[in-house]
Design a protein around this motif. Structure first.
Motif, PDB file in Angstrom:
ATOM      1  N   THR A  14       0.847  -1.196   0.000  1.00 19.28           N
ATOM      2  CA  THR A  14       0.000   0.000   0.000  1.00 19.28           C
ATOM      3  C   THR A  14       0.885   1.250   0.000  1.00 19.28           C
ATOM      4  O   THR A  14       2.042   1.216   0.401  1.00 19.28           O
ATOM      5  CB  THR A  14      -0.945   0.029   1.208  1.00 19.28           C
ATOM      6  OG1 THR A  14      -0.194   0.220   2.412  1.00 19.28           O
ATOM      7  CG2 THR A  14      -1.753  -1.252   1.303  1.00 19.28           C
ATOM      8  N   GLY A  15       0.310   2.343  -0.468  1.00 20.18           N
ATOM      9  CA  GLY A  15       1.095   3.565  -0.580  1.00 20.18           C
ATOM     10  C   GLY A  15       2.263   3.402  -1.529  1.00 20.18           C
ATOM     11  O   GLY A  15       3.334   3.983  -1.338  1.00 20.18           O
ATOM     12  N   GLY A  17       2.687   4.379  -4.582  1.00 17.97           N
ATOM     13  CA  GLY A  17       2.812   5.340  -5.659  1.00 17.97           C
ATOM     14  C   GLY A  17       4.034   6.220  -5.620  1.00 17.97           C
ATOM     15  O   GLY A  17       4.408   6.818  -6.629  1.00 17.97           O
ATOM     16  N   GLY A  21       7.040   3.352  -0.384  1.00 21.21           N
ATOM     17  CA  GLY A  21       6.211   2.336  -1.026  1.00 21.21           C
ATOM     18  C   GLY A  21       6.690   2.011  -2.422  1.00 21.21           C
ATOM     19  O   GLY A  21       6.735   0.841  -2.829  1.00 21.21           O
ATOM     20  N   GLU A  22       7.074   3.042  -3.168  1.00 19.99           N
ATOM     21  CA  GLU A  22       7.620   2.826  -4.500  1.00 19.99           C
ATOM     22  C   GLU A  22       8.921   2.038  -4.429  1.00 19.99           C
ATOM     23  O   GLU A  22       9.153   1.118  -5.221  1.00 19.99           O
ATOM     24  CB  GLU A  22       7.857   4.168  -5.192  1.00 19.99           C
ATOM     25  CG  GLU A  22       8.433   4.048  -6.587  1.00 19.99           C
ATOM     26  CD  GLU A  22       8.637   5.386  -7.262  1.00 19.99           C
ATOM     27  OE1 GLU A  22       9.025   5.392  -8.447  1.00 19.99           O
ATOM     28  OE2 GLU A  22       8.420   6.435  -6.606  1.00 19.99           O
ATOM     29  N   ASP A  39      -2.449   2.310  -4.310  1.00 16.84           N
ATOM     30  CA  ASP A  39      -2.304   3.707  -3.893  1.00 16.84           C
ATOM     31  C   ASP A  39      -3.590   4.439  -4.222  1.00 16.84           C
ATOM     32  O   ASP A  39      -4.325   4.050  -5.142  1.00 16.84           O
ATOM     33  CB  ASP A  39      -1.121   4.366  -4.608  1.00 16.84           C
ATOM     34  CG  ASP A  39      -0.597   5.591  -3.873  1.00 16.84           C
ATOM     35  OD1 ASP A  39       0.456   5.487  -3.225  1.00 16.84           O
ATOM     36  OD2 ASP A  39      -1.253   6.657  -3.952  1.00 16.84           O
ATOM     37  N   HIS A  44       0.095   7.784 -10.189  1.00 17.43           N
ATOM     38  CA  HIS A  44       1.351   7.434  -9.529  1.00 17.43           C
ATOM     39  C   HIS A  44       1.559   5.918  -9.515  1.00 17.43           C
ATOM     40  O   HIS A  44       2.627   5.416  -9.870  1.00 17.43           O
ATOM     41  CB  HIS A  44       1.377   7.958  -8.086  1.00 17.43           C
ATOM     42  CG  HIS A  44       1.621   9.423  -7.967  1.00 17.43           C
ATOM     43  ND1 HIS A  44       0.836  10.350  -8.588  1.00 17.43           N
ATOM     44  CD2 HIS A  44       2.560  10.129  -7.276  1.00 17.43           C
ATOM     45  CE1 HIS A  44       1.268  11.565  -8.294  1.00 17.43           C
ATOM     46  NE2 HIS A  44       2.327  11.457  -7.505  1.00 17.43           N
ATOM     47  N   VAL A  45       0.537   5.197  -9.080  1.00 15.61           N
ATOM     48  CA  VAL A  45       0.705   3.752  -8.899  1.00 15.61           C
ATOM     49  C   VAL A  45       0.781   3.036 -10.242  1.00 15.61           C
ATOM     50  O   VAL A  45       1.501   2.033 -10.384  1.00 15.61           O
ATOM     51  CB  VAL A  45      -0.405   3.187  -7.987  1.00 15.61           C
ATOM     52  CG1 VAL A  45      -1.748   3.105  -8.700  1.00 15.61           C
ATOM     53  CG2 VAL A  45      -0.001   1.841  -7.409  1.00 15.61           C
ATOM     54  N   SER A  61      -1.352  -2.658 -10.799  1.00 14.86           N
ATOM     55  CA  SER A  61      -1.729  -1.479 -10.020  1.00 14.86           C
ATOM     56  C   SER A  61      -3.201  -1.529  -9.639  1.00 14.86           C
ATOM     57  O   SER A  61      -4.041  -1.989 -10.410  1.00 14.86           O
ATOM     58  CB  SER A  61      -1.425  -0.198 -10.796  1.00 14.86           C
ATOM     59  OG  SER A  61      -2.201  -0.119 -11.978  1.00 14.86           O
ATOM     60  N   ALA A  93       1.081   2.623   3.479  1.00 19.92           N
ATOM     61  CA  ALA A  93       0.422   3.914   3.252  1.00 19.92           C
ATOM     62  C   ALA A  93       0.401   4.740   4.532  1.00 19.92           C
ATOM     63  O   ALA A  93       0.080   4.234   5.611  1.00 19.92           O
ATOM     64  CB  ALA A  93      -0.999   3.697   2.746  1.00 19.92           C
TER      65      ALA A  93
END
Length: 243
Positions: A14-15, A17, A21-22, A39, A44-45, A61, A93
């Motif tokens: 999660t998070g 993006g 997280g990336e 995300d 972003h994701v 995604s 996230a």
């Protein structure tokens, strides 16, 4: 030693993006995992998933608001329908608001607690029975040194991260009965938008590359089946306020 691999593992991040997280998604994708990047920011994701695939990895995604019980259930159902199983959940996230107790609104408080604490609860609750049914699995909760120390204008953030650390250890105690590993990763300051965009005067040299924390996540996921790391702290060498 029976070292485990993440190759072929279906892993929710999660998070995913941006920021840590990336970095986690990229690291696990490069290690052969099937990354389910989630995300609230769709563009972003999608970009993160595309980058992993362009590098030869497997990534998908999903637009997810971790605050929403319906969103969480639908996303988990979609992942199960598309991949047939879930092996790992990484609750990464997070959000924050920098306001004093006098200035923070109830809505601000609720938003921070909903993302940082309710979200991991909802996702863990949705995924846990699936892991239990399979007889194994791993949940990783990304917390912060904000769960170990305090600074001003951050009551909601501290409440959420201290709560997440407690939740993680309590879930670890339950999970062991069902052969489910639970780990809290306590991350020190990182060169991510979470810090750099909100505190542009921060010296980046006292922060760490989020890739380093992502490698620690990979490390805890590759422990032998008989071993679990309930908590690990990862600090920049030059972080001045801890310990």
């Amino acid at each position: 030693m029976n070292q485990r691999s993440v190759t072929g593992k279906v892993i929710i991040v999660t998070g995913a993006g941006q920021g840590l997280g990336e970095a986690i998604a990229n690291t696990l994708g490069a290690a052969g995992a099937i990354v389910c990047a989630c995300d609230i920011k769709e563009d972003h994701v999608k970009n993160v998933a595309h980058a992993i695939k362009d590098a030869g990895g497997a990534a998908y995604s999903y637009v997810l608001d971790v605050r929403s019980e319906d969103d969480v259930r639908q996303t988990v159902d979609n992942i199960m329908a598309e991949h047939g199983r879930i092996d790992v959940l990484i609750n990464n996230a997070g959000t924050d608001v920098t306001l004093s107790i006098e200035d923070i609104s109830v809505a601000d408080w609720n938003r921070v607690l909903d993302v940082n604490l309710r979200g991991p609860f909802l996702l863990s609750k949705a995924v846990y029975p699936l892991l239990k049914h399979r007889g194994k699995g791993h949940i990783v909760n990304i917390t912060s040194t904000a769960a170990k120390r305090v600074w001003t204008e951050a009551t909601a953030y501290h409440a959420s991260k201290w709560g997440l650390l407690g939740f993680s250890h309590a879930l670890h105690a339950e999970g062991r009965r069902d052969n489910i590993k639970v780990t809290a990763v306590v991350a020190g300051g990182m060169r991510t938008p979470f810090i750099m965009e909100r505190f542009p005067d921060t010296d980046p040299n006292v922060l760490q590359d989020p890739k380093n924390v992502a490698e620690t996540v990979h490390f805890v996921l590759t422990q032998p089946d008989e071993t679990v790391i309930p908590e690990v702290m990862v600090l920049p060498m030059r972080e001045t306020s801890w310990p």
